[in-house]
Design an enzyme around this catalytic site. Sequence first.
Site, PDB file in Angstrom:
ATOM      1  N   GLY A 167      -1.300   5.489  -2.354  1.00  0.00           N
ATOM      2  CA  GLY A 167      -2.134   4.791  -1.487  1.00  0.00           C
ATOM      3  C   GLY A 167      -2.417   3.535  -1.793  1.00  0.00           C
ATOM      4  O   GLY A 167      -2.497   3.126  -2.950  1.00  0.00           O
ATOM      5  N   CYS A 168      -3.007   2.766  -0.911  1.00  0.00           N
ATOM      6  CA  CYS A 168      -3.335   1.279  -0.840  1.00  0.00           C
ATOM      7  C   CYS A 168      -4.548   1.072  -1.693  1.00  0.00           C
ATOM      8  O   CYS A 168      -4.512   0.261  -2.992  1.00  0.00           O
ATOM      9  CB  CYS A 168      -3.524   0.637   0.553  1.00  0.00           C
ATOM     10  SG  CYS A 168      -4.777   1.374   1.532  1.00  0.00           S
ATOM     11  N   TYR A 169      -5.662   1.592  -1.321  1.00  0.00           N
ATOM     12  CA  TYR A 169      -6.696   1.635  -2.442  1.00  0.00           C
ATOM     13  C   TYR A 169      -6.676   2.084  -3.681  1.00  0.00           C
ATOM     14  O   TYR A 169      -7.022   1.694  -4.535  1.00  0.00           O
ATOM     15  CB  TYR A 169      -7.921   2.369  -1.495  1.00  0.00           C
ATOM     16  CG  TYR A 169      -8.751   1.869  -0.469  1.00  0.00           C
ATOM     17  CD1 TYR A 169      -9.230   0.399  -0.890  1.00  0.00           C
ATOM     18  CD2 TYR A 169      -8.995   2.385   0.676  1.00  0.00           C
ATOM     19  CE1 TYR A 169     -10.024   0.023   0.284  1.00  0.00           C
ATOM     20  CE2 TYR A 169      -9.402   1.748   1.769  1.00  0.00           C
ATOM     21  CZ  TYR A 169     -10.073   0.616   1.610  1.00  0.00           C
ATOM     22  OH  TYR A 169     -10.996   0.104   2.592  1.00  0.00           O
TER      23      TYR A 169
END
Length: 883
Positions: free
Chosen positions: A676-678
């Site tokens: 995921g990005c975060y």
Amino acid sequence: MHAISRVPKLPLRSALRASVASGSRAAARRSNVVAVRSLSSASAQSDRDTITRLLYSIGTKREVERYLRIFSSSSDASHPAKFAVIKVGGAVLDQVEELATNLSFLYRVGLYPVVLHGAGPQLNSIIESAGVIPDYIDGIRVTDAKTLQIARRVFLDENLKLVAALEKLGTRARPITSGVFSADYLDKDKYGLVGKITKVDKRPIEASIRAGALPILTSLAESDAGQILNVNADIAAGELAKELEPLKIVFLNDKGGMFHGITGEKLDVINLDEEYDELMKQPWVKYGTKLKLREFKELLDHLPRSSSVAVISVDSLQRELFTDSGAGTLIRRGYKLFRHKTIDSVGADRLRQVINDRDPDVLSGEESVTGVLNALKDTPYTIYGDEPLDVVAIVSHPEGEVPILTKLLASRNGVMNGIVDNVFNAIKKDHRRLFWTARADDENRAWHFERADGSFTRAGKSLFWYGVQDVKEVEKIIQGIEEKGRIPRTYLPVGPSAPPHKAAGAASGVRSYSTWANRRIIPGSTRGYATAAPSTEQKRLALIGARGFTGQTLTTLLSEHPYLNLTHVSSRQLAGYPLTTYTKAPVTFSDLSVQDVERMEKDGEVDAWVMALPNGVCKPFVDAVDRGTAERKDGKGSVIVDLSADYRFEDGWTYGLPELYGRDAIRTSKRISNPGCYATSSQLLIAPLLKHIKPEAWPTVFGVSGYSGAGTVTGPTDPDGRPTTVPKVTAESLHGAIRPYALTDHIHEREAGRHLSRLLSPSAGVSGVKLAFVPSVAPWFSGIISVLSMPLNGKVAARDVRALYEERYAGEKLVRIKNEVPTLPDIENQHGWTVGGFQVHSEGDRAVVVGGLDNLLKGAATQCLQNLNLALGYDEFAGIPVA
């Protein structure tokens, strides 16, 4: 501007400064002998020759001399200001020495640009220090009497600074701060003393050039009553260009061009007639970008088609003007391109004239116009070109045989304005492989080499090709082409030619040689230990779910991948519509069912799958691939990269964060979960500090993401009936603020903790990693800024914290470490992760570090491409712009 990229041979800027300074000192010595004496013609010619030789360091001699001829011939005594209008942004004026050096360069080769500057940042600084708050309405500075008084002084000061810097270098310059622009009030009640230009008097400008001085203008105008009015410098530059009709309108800024809002790549060329309507529909074209495109189109619609706009940085001015590759963003009107299957569709007489005037084989007497046209009757063909026939290309493509580009005929305008590139790109969309020939003395020969995967030159002619990597296949294709008489020369064998005393045609004295795609430097390639060379095999990819921002970003990236070809793209809503963000080949959206996926995998139709679906949706498709793999007779199976969170917690899947968990596992994996990005940014932030983790005092990450991270929803249909995608959260709905959400138990919190626990050493004294994560959405489009606050198990200095990150990420091409706190420009549209702002609490027991990435790139599409490359045997960074 063509698309031939070259590496500088020497540091031009320093050499240029030395040359210009030398000229200044020589002028001073001469002035001691004869007062107010102009340079002698011999001295001026010497200056020009020296500067011209310096230009050869940034481009080929032919390029440089061609552009010098074009620019020099653009002006004459009656119209001396036809070369260029250069608008200098206020931020660029802070680089006044660099600016003066580059303008002096042009002056010394006999070119006289008209220079107009703004002074916005300088004006704001002085106004604010005087206790006046700058006021804007609709992006226009509201100008009262006090503001105008300050503005006049600032404009004059900045103008004289530039003139003085030019004169110091021996370049004559004339300040022109009034008398050029006449104006009426734009809206006196609303904007105050702001003008709308009604007339441009070019006489002061032309008089300056005739006197041998560069005209340096401000953007202040006067009303009929003599009132000074403030005018936006960009608008003034546009009105000036409409009056002068120069070849080039150059906007110098500190960014160096215009950039793609998703991939972050610089836009090399924008052809307005061909691309404007489609560009304005793109979700990333908004606000300032959309306004600029409108302004450029309105400007160029008033100018001859030979005029073009360039947006560049000051240090790239010469490369933009004198090389085919350029340096910034070139915007031109262009023409819509055509594809015709018959001569009559083009116009027989027009085509005959083009062949007669431009075909080198006809001009040399080797062929006749009639012979060229008659040869077209032998095989199916397509004629490509633009409306005025500045470029004409003919591709022969018999059914089941390799296409051959038999003619590529360009006018000077076609070369200078890059129409050749447009036509060639149109051909590439239609043909995945292509062969063509060019004469060894072709002045644009470098252009052919840049576009070929391989080439072979013998006795005055070169054979080029793209789309074929294997030498045996090339030999087989050439043999078939020769047997059918589709090319006139014998090129076999593919390899070094016979020695000159044995080779036919050796008297030509042209050296024979061959080149292959591997002559290019592969991004990210290193040496130091023995390993298998990265694969260059062409492979096929299917993308399931491509409507969202991540899917759009990935397809755009794949357009530049040298080996991986997107062959299937699935979206239920868009089925039947063309995919516009992928340019290597035409692809149409389909609606692949689970059964379709199983059959395709069983038949080996693709080599890899990317699942770009919402969380909880992709399992049926993964299961279908598994079933298809089990039925394959070759025992092989495709790679899957899943962009959702569905498999990030599965032990049987490889977690694809190469910078932390290694590349070897990804290289041998068929099932890869994309982080995921975060979670990517959080893990990269925490990992270097794990040996200092304090038990039972978990790190906290506060993350702020652009609104693209919230996903998309179905929007209204466009005028063609095509469904559109719009952001789920809009900038307007945030009212200029950030909106915290998912305050506890965000899935990226668990994801980051699970995988970071793998990095803990037994001596850490903790069994696993937990972190507190609080996300927020912000009113910018893309980019995540993450702030880590981490309690430490002992005292550590800030410099030691930075050293831990430098040690952990040494050699990582997509990690950038800086001292300052990363800001949005450091991360938005960038393919990597940036970290900085290393601080430690005054008691030495808590570290604060800031990291950032673009959620659509390193947080999604770029990382996906890293994982695909590794799993498919390619170089990790193939298709990824790496600085």
